[in-house]
Motif scaffolding. Sequence first.
Motif, PDB file in Angstrom:
ATOM      1  N   GLU A   1      -1.463   1.293  -9.926  1.00  0.00           N
ATOM      2  CA  GLU A   1      -1.329   0.004  -9.235  1.00  0.00           C
ATOM      3  C   GLU A   1      -0.836  -1.081 -10.192  1.00  0.00           C
ATOM      4  O   GLU A   1       0.052  -1.886  -9.856  1.00  0.00           O
ATOM      5  CB  GLU A   1      -2.670  -0.370  -8.585  1.00  0.00           C
ATOM      6  CG  GLU A   1      -2.987   0.536  -7.387  1.00  0.00           C
ATOM      7  CD  GLU A   1      -4.459   0.599  -6.985  1.00  0.00           C
ATOM      8  OE1 GLU A   1      -4.758   1.211  -5.947  1.00  0.00           O
ATOM      9  OE2 GLU A   1      -5.327   0.054  -7.714  1.00  0.00           O
TER      10      GLU A   1
ATOM     11  N   GLU B   1       5.707   3.578   1.616  1.00  0.00           N
ATOM     12  CA  GLU B   1       5.056   2.317   1.264  1.00  0.00           C
ATOM     13  C   GLU B   1       5.048   1.372   2.450  1.00  0.00           C
ATOM     14  O   GLU B   1       6.078   1.176   3.098  1.00  0.00           O
ATOM     15  CB  GLU B   1       5.824   1.621   0.117  1.00  0.00           C
ATOM     16  CG  GLU B   1       5.887   2.457  -1.117  1.00  0.00           C
ATOM     17  CD  GLU B   1       6.735   1.881  -2.245  1.00  0.00           C
ATOM     18  OE1 GLU B   1       6.605   2.370  -3.370  1.00  0.00           O
ATOM     19  OE2 GLU B   1       7.528   0.950  -1.977  1.00  0.00           O
TER      20      GLU B   1
ATOM     21  N   ALA C   1      -1.119  -4.210  -5.426  1.00  0.00           N
ATOM     22  CA  ALA C   1      -0.827  -2.884  -4.896  1.00  0.00           C
ATOM     23  C   ALA C   1      -2.106  -2.075  -4.702  1.00  0.00           C
ATOM     24  O   ALA C   1      -3.082  -2.242  -5.440  1.00  0.00           O
ATOM     25  CB  ALA C   1       0.106  -2.136  -5.855  1.00  0.00           C
ATOM     26  N   THR C   2      -2.093  -1.224  -3.686  1.00  0.00           N
ATOM     27  CA  THR C   2      -3.119  -0.195  -3.500  1.00  0.00           C
ATOM     28  C   THR C   2      -2.375   1.133  -3.404  1.00  0.00           C
ATOM     29  O   THR C   2      -1.502   1.279  -2.544  1.00  0.00           O
ATOM     30  CB  THR C   2      -3.907  -0.428  -2.195  1.00  0.00           C
ATOM     31  OG1 THR C   2      -4.505  -1.723  -2.248  1.00  0.00           O
ATOM     32  CG2 THR C   2      -4.993   0.622  -2.015  1.00  0.00           C
ATOM     33  N   CYS C   3      -2.670   2.049  -4.302  1.00  0.00           N
ATOM     34  CA  CYS C   3      -1.910   3.310  -4.356  1.00  0.00           C
ATOM     35  C   CYS C   3      -2.783   4.479  -3.921  1.00  0.00           C
ATOM     36  O   CYS C   3      -3.885   4.678  -4.452  1.00  0.00           O
ATOM     37  CB  CYS C   3      -1.381   3.552  -5.765  1.00  0.00           C
ATOM     38  SG  CYS C   3      -0.118   2.352  -6.247  1.00  0.00           S
TER      39      CYS C   3
ATOM     40  N   SER D   1       0.870  -1.176   0.000  1.00  0.00           N
ATOM     41  CA  SER D   1       0.000   0.000   0.000  1.00  0.00           C
ATOM     42  C   SER D   1       0.901   1.218   0.000  1.00  0.00           C
ATOM     43  O   SER D   1       1.839   1.299   0.792  1.00  0.00           O
ATOM     44  CB  SER D   1      -0.889   0.028   1.245  1.00  0.00           C
ATOM     45  OG  SER D   1      -1.721  -1.106   1.256  1.00  0.00           O
TER      46      SER D   1
ATOM     47  N   PHE E   1      -8.253  -2.269 -10.484  1.00  0.00           N
ATOM     48  CA  PHE E   1      -7.005  -1.639 -10.065  1.00  0.00           C
ATOM     49  C   PHE E   1      -6.810  -0.369 -10.894  1.00  0.00           C
ATOM     50  O   PHE E   1      -7.292  -0.277 -12.029  1.00  0.00           O
ATOM     51  CB  PHE E   1      -5.807  -2.583 -10.294  1.00  0.00           C
ATOM     52  CG  PHE E   1      -5.713  -3.709  -9.289  1.00  0.00           C
ATOM     53  CD1 PHE E   1      -4.959  -3.556  -8.128  1.00  0.00           C
ATOM     54  CD2 PHE E   1      -6.371  -4.909  -9.502  1.00  0.00           C
ATOM     55  CE1 PHE E   1      -4.867  -4.583  -7.203  1.00  0.00           C
ATOM     56  CE2 PHE E   1      -6.287  -5.945  -8.573  1.00  0.00           C
ATOM     57  CZ  PHE E   1      -5.534  -5.787  -7.417  1.00  0.00           C
TER      58      PHE E   1
END
Length: 344
Positions: free
Chosen positions: A216, A249, A236-238, A152, A212
Amino acid sequence: EQYQVAIVGATGAVGQKIAEKLVERNFPYSHIKLLASSRSAGQTAKVGGHTYTIEEAKPEAFDGVDFAFFSAGGDVSRKLAKEAAARGAVVIDNTSAFRMDPDTPLVVPEVNPQALHEHNGIIANPNCSTIQMVCVLEPLRQKAGLKKVIVSTYQAVSGSGAAAIDELTKESHALGLSEPSPQVLPVKSQPKHYPIAGNLLPQIDVFEENGFTFEEMKMMNETKKIMSLPDLSIAATCVRVPVVTGHSESVYLETEQELSLQEIRDVLTAAEGVVLQDDPTAQVYPMPLYATDEDPVFVGRIRKDPVEKTGIHLWIVADNLLKGAALNSIQIAEKMIAQKEVSS
Ligand code: A2P
């Protein structure tokens, strides 16, 4: 040897850092061409005490150029990178335009310098969040293998360019005073804009069909390509946060073999370009404010997962304009010179 260098997007957030870093690192350049849109042509800018006139980026501008650093958005790269390469320049492209092209190396010098051996005139600089993460993942992978990554991100507004920094600054001054009227974030070209001051934006770039965002997907796909791990389990989570510079991160990873906390710390202490900042008893951990204008990737908050023996949690911070962009681009050029992959 001396090289002719061009910076495309020289007036932008990353372009200005490239100019600064070329001077600071004594990059062996004989001349710098500052290129931007026609809006900026004719203006002047100082680099290393020398005043240069900004020129419009067009194909002829690349005649005689050895290294062309592109950071003016994907459309400009798609239009001009091949033109520059055809004129003999090595293009180091900061945009996503060529990153997933199988014929274009995607390079973080600490991780995959060997990928520079085969290029067609264009080298892609990875996404800022990807670069700082792989600098930490690769040494752990070399020691113990890598099975899984869940990340994240907490990304600074400067990753969205100079206009986004202005937006955060103006909104911060107006906090509590008036209704903000955001126009840039989260994605300038999309219909809705939300304030970033006092807020978090769980959208960086546009959404893909799978839910997404493109940012990501960049982190997921680019990590697999750079590390040559096509089957890596990664998600991933952005999130955009109201920080000017410095991406953070929270990373969970699983290695193949179990590592002790001491082994993890030893690996990361020895890792090139990485600085361990991890002393909870003294409240030492990486933070974006203190990573700003610094070259290294900082890592801290290292914990073993309470349940999964091969699970590791850590916190990674780096200056997104430097290691995430300008610095990594210049390191690519320096590595090519060192590996004799370019002649002047
Ligand atoms: P300009 O200042 O002339 O618009 P940022 O990422 O900070 O928003 O900066 C974007 C950079 O890309 C700026 O240097 C900008 O120049 C440049 N740029 C934008 N559009 C073009 C274009 N069509 N051709 C060349 N450079 C461009």
